[in-house]
Design an enzyme around this catalytic site. Sequence first.
Site, PDB file in Angstrom:
ATOM      1  N   SER A  57       0.863  -1.185   0.000  1.00 35.44           N
ATOM      2  CA  SER A  57       0.000   0.000   0.000  1.00 35.44           C
ATOM      3  C   SER A  57       0.892   1.226   0.000  1.00 35.44           C
ATOM      4  O   SER A  57       2.059   1.170   0.415  1.00 35.44           O
ATOM      5  CB  SER A  57      -0.880   0.000   1.255  1.00 35.44           C
ATOM      6  OG  SER A  57      -1.512   1.245   1.437  1.00 35.44           O
TER       7      SER A  57
ATOM      8  N   TYR B  45      -1.371  -0.592  10.518  1.00 35.79           N
ATOM      9  CA  TYR B  45      -1.524  -0.806   9.077  1.00 35.79           C
ATOM     10  C   TYR B  45      -0.266  -0.350   8.334  1.00 35.79           C
ATOM     11  O   TYR B  45       0.253  -1.069   7.468  1.00 35.79           O
ATOM     12  CB  TYR B  45      -2.744  -0.047   8.575  1.00 35.79           C
ATOM     13  CG  TYR B  45      -3.109  -0.354   7.146  1.00 35.79           C
ATOM     14  CD1 TYR B  45      -3.772  -1.528   6.813  1.00 35.79           C
ATOM     15  CD2 TYR B  45      -2.791   0.541   6.119  1.00 35.79           C
ATOM     16  CE1 TYR B  45      -4.119  -1.811   5.499  1.00 35.79           C
ATOM     17  CE2 TYR B  45      -3.131   0.270   4.803  1.00 35.79           C
ATOM     18  CZ  TYR B  45      -3.791  -0.904   4.494  1.00 35.79           C
ATOM     19  OH  TYR B  45      -4.119  -1.185   3.192  1.00 35.79           O
TER      20      TYR B  45
ATOM     21  N   LYS C 223       2.292  -2.825   6.097  1.00 37.89           N
ATOM     22  CA  LYS C 223       2.526  -2.636   4.668  1.00 37.89           C
ATOM     23  C   LYS C 223       3.976  -2.254   4.366  1.00 37.89           C
ATOM     24  O   LYS C 223       4.508  -2.606   3.305  1.00 37.89           O
ATOM     25  CB  LYS C 223       1.561  -1.586   4.121  1.00 37.89           C
ATOM     26  CG  LYS C 223       0.104  -2.026   4.169  1.00 37.89           C
ATOM     27  CD  LYS C 223      -0.133  -3.341   3.429  1.00 37.89           C
ATOM     28  CE  LYS C 223      -1.604  -3.718   3.347  1.00 37.89           C
ATOM     29  NZ  LYS C 223      -1.830  -4.964   2.589  1.00 37.89           N
TER      30      LYS C 223
END
Length: 274
Positions: free
Chosen positions: A149, A162, A166
Site C-alpha cells: 500500500s 496498518y 505494509k
Amino acid sequence: MSLFGTKRTRNAAAVITGAGSGIGAAFAVELAKRGGRVVCSDIDEVSARATADAIIAHGGQAMSTRGDVSTIDDVAALADTAQSWFDGPPTVVINNAGVGAGGLPIGDISLEDWRWVLNINLWGPVHGCHVFAPILRDAGFGGIINVASAAAFGAAPGMAAYNVSKAGVLSLTETLAAEMTGTGVHVTALCPTFVKTNIVGAGRISPKSTELADRLMRWTGFSPQRVARTCLETLDRGGLYCMPQPDARISWGIRRFTPTVYTRAAGLTNRVTT
C-alpha cells in the site's frame, strides 16, 4: 515462443489469497480473462466460491478453497491443493489478503489490534513467500505479487499498525526481488492509495476515520479492476513497484527525497483534519 518469452499473466496457473472480494477478486477475474486457471483462496469460503463460480459461469477455469494466511499450515495446504489441481507448479502467486485498522495513535491502539493486523497483513505475505517462492524458483519461471500500500511509506498518523504491516510487505518484496534476480521469477509490490473495496467497512477503523476514508475512496479511489490490470501489466514488464494512482507516485517521490519535511507535513495535515 519459449515459456521464458511469454507474458507471465497470460495462460497463468494462478493462486490468489483474499480472492473473495475487492482487489483479490479483480485479480482472479482478470487472470481468467487472460486464459488462466485460478485458485481462489479466502478465509471466507463462501466469498471465495462466489468468485470462482463467477469465473466458471463466464467460461473460465477456477476453483475455491478456504485458507487463513496467518496460519502457515493453511498456506502450505493451499500450495498442495493448487499444485494438485494444476498438475504442476503455479506460475503466478498473489499475496493479497489483508485487513484495515486505524483511527487511534500509538499507545492507544490495542496490542490485540496490532497482532491482528500484523498476523494477516505481514505474516500472510511472509507465509506466502516462504511457501511459494521456492516452488517458483525451482520451476525457473513465474511471478509473485505482494499487495502492499502507499501506507507503506505514507506515515499517516493514526494508522500505525496498518502502516507498519505494509512497510514490512514492501521490504519483503524488495528483498525477494533481489534474491530472485536471474531465476526467471518476477516480483512486484502493489502500492495503491484508495481503492473502491470493502476493506474500510470490514476492518477495525474508528467511525471518524471510516467516514474520512469513505469520502476519499469515493472521490479519488480507483476501481479494483483497474488496479489489478495495471499491476498485472507491471508484473509482465518485470517492474518492482506498481503505484497505479498519481498521488501514490507523488507521495513516493516526496517521501524519498525530503523525508523529514514529508513526515512533518503528514503530522500537520492530520492536525488540520482531526
